[in-house]
Design an enzyme around this catalytic site. Sequence first.
Site, PDB file in Angstrom:
ATOM      1  N   ASP A 139      14.569 -11.229 -12.296  1.00 23.61           N
ATOM      2  CA  ASP A 139      15.716 -10.673 -13.014  1.00 23.61           C
ATOM      3  C   ASP A 139      15.914 -11.440 -14.314  1.00 23.61           C
ATOM      4  O   ASP A 139      15.254 -12.447 -14.566  1.00 23.61           O
ATOM      5  CB  ASP A 139      16.978 -10.704 -12.130  1.00 23.61           C
ATOM      6  CG  ASP A 139      17.186 -12.037 -11.419  1.00 23.61           C
ATOM      7  OD1 ASP A 139      16.514 -13.031 -11.774  1.00 23.61           O
ATOM      8  OD2 ASP A 139      18.027 -12.097 -10.510  1.00 23.61           O
ATOM      9  N   GLU A 164      23.773  -6.380  -6.960  1.00 28.17           N
ATOM     10  CA  GLU A 164      25.096  -6.714  -6.446  1.00 28.17           C
ATOM     11  C   GLU A 164      25.482  -5.759  -5.299  1.00 28.17           C
ATOM     12  O   GLU A 164      24.821  -4.738  -5.097  1.00 28.17           O
ATOM     13  CB  GLU A 164      26.116  -6.643  -7.586  1.00 28.17           C
ATOM     14  CG  GLU A 164      25.882  -7.682  -8.698  1.00 28.17           C
ATOM     15  CD  GLU A 164      26.248  -9.109  -8.284  1.00 28.17           C
ATOM     16  OE1 GLU A 164      26.080  -9.480  -7.104  1.00 28.17           O
ATOM     17  OE2 GLU A 164      26.687  -9.873  -9.166  1.00 28.17           O
TER      18      GLU A 164
END
Length: 261
Positions: free
Chosen positions: A67, A143
């Site tokens: 990421d 998330e």
Amino acid sequence: MEVVIVPDAKAGGELVARGIADLLRHKPHALLGVATGSTPLPVYEALAALARTGRADMSQVRIAQLDEYVGLPSGHPESYRSVLLREVVGPLGLSPEAFMGPDGTAVDLPTACAAYDSALAEAGGVDLQLLGIGTDGHIGFNEPCSSLASRTRIKTLTQQTLADNARFFDGDVDQVPQHVITQGIGTILEARHLVLLATGKGKAEAVASAVEGPVAAVCPASALQMHPHATVVVDEAAAGGLRLAGYFRHAYANKPEWQGL
Ligand code: PGA
């Protein structure tokens, strides 16, 4: 899923590093998926020690980023590319050309995300993906309530993650970028082996949900339950919420050596 409980973070790092060294013995040009944050640092330290003493051959390994923050200027010390150059590429003596990652500075972010997702597949797929876990259960920067089938894309960080990561930005939550590019959960699940490392009691609740809770997007790490080869390495503190800790210890103590990690 295998859960291995180790005494502390250093032991976890050494165990995972040995697993990576074993992989490289069978596949020297393996594509290793690397994570950032504090948790994987003992893995990189142990791996560098194995490389220095000739017990890990890093000469052909390739590494892929999980990421990245969006909007940090290129070369910012806290961009995940910079962190990985500093913590992994440099200490392991890798060539920067052996390192692939998403472009968090791209003007056309959706195209950059799709390009990175394709590049991973074109590189033959990730052989071993190292993962941390957020206190909110995220893997990568997926998330809570990320699609379990998601691909590499832009996400918005939760307040909890912004607060957790403020320590890398002088403790100032307002300096933490709100947006990120992350490999999707579907992308992560394509890696051949997932190794999630969690240390410290702050991770105990997220680990218990991921390992023993239902598979649910509200705990993205629970997606590991769907993977045929997932290893969760936790220290005693992070194992604190596991109901089946006794069974996990028993299974690992009696594991045949040939099985490896
Ligand atoms: P940490 O981050 O290792 O710094 O706790 C883990 C994560 O957010 O995946």
